[in-house]
Design a protein around this motif. Structure first.
Motif, PDB file in Angstrom:
ATOM      1  N   ASP A  30       0.805  -1.075   0.027  1.00 25.44           N
ATOM      2  CA  ASP A  30       0.148   0.030   0.015  1.00 25.44           C
ATOM      3  C   ASP A  30       0.816   1.296   0.111  1.00 25.44           C
ATOM      4  N   VAL A  86     -14.342   4.180  -1.535  1.00 27.86           N
ATOM      5  CA  VAL A  86     -13.112   3.377  -0.921  1.00 27.86           C
ATOM      6  C   VAL A  86     -11.973   3.735  -1.723  1.00 27.86           C
ATOM      7  N   PRO A 135      -5.025   2.190   3.565  1.00 24.69           N
ATOM      8  CA  PRO A 135      -6.648   1.891   2.947  1.00 24.69           C
ATOM      9  C   PRO A 135      -7.670   2.416   3.919  1.00 24.69           C
ATOM     10  N   SER A 183     -12.212   3.679   3.992  1.00 26.46           N
ATOM     11  CA  SER A 183     -13.563   4.005   3.172  1.00 26.46           C
ATOM     12  C   SER A 183     -14.469   5.128   4.058  1.00 26.46           C
ATOM     13  N   ALA A 239      -8.044   2.543  -1.795  1.00 31.26           N
ATOM     14  CA  ALA A 239      -7.220   1.347  -1.492  1.00 31.26           C
ATOM     15  C   ALA A 239      -5.668   1.826  -1.645  1.00 31.26           C
TER      16      ALA A 239
END
Length: 95
Positions: free
Chosen positions: A43, A93, A47, A49, A95
């Motif tokens: 990543d 979202v 991450p 949401s 990510a």
């Protein structure tokens, strides 16, 4: 280019967010920011949401919208509608 993080949106929690729609903007409320564990080494950012809600009469099709709550933004955000009940719910979202 600034990579958006949960910290960019946390001041928006509980606030009405203006969504740039035609013929006029609508408002949805940011209910929460959910952080997820990053995948080690994969990543670029943590991450997360965003979860929004609105009255039933505010209907947004899945798509990218410019969002602004007066504290930062506007940010282009992809919203997906979740299953409605007595209100509409949307998720974004990152990510």
């Amino acid at each position: 280019m600034h990579l958006l993080t949960p910290e960019d949106f946390e001041p928006w929690i509980g606030r009405k967010v203006r969504v740039a729609t035609l013929p006029e903007p609508v408002e949805i409320t940011l209910e929460r920011v959910d952080r997820r564990s990053p995948m080690r080494g994969f990543d670029v950012r943590e991450p997360f949401s965003l979860f929004f809600e609105s009255p039933l009469h505010v209907f947004l099709v899945d798509g990218t919208y410019d969002l602004d709550c007066g504290k930062g933004g506007p940010h282009a955000v992809l919203l997906t509608q979740l299953r409605p009940s007595d209100r509409r719910f949307y998720e974004a979202v990152f990510a």
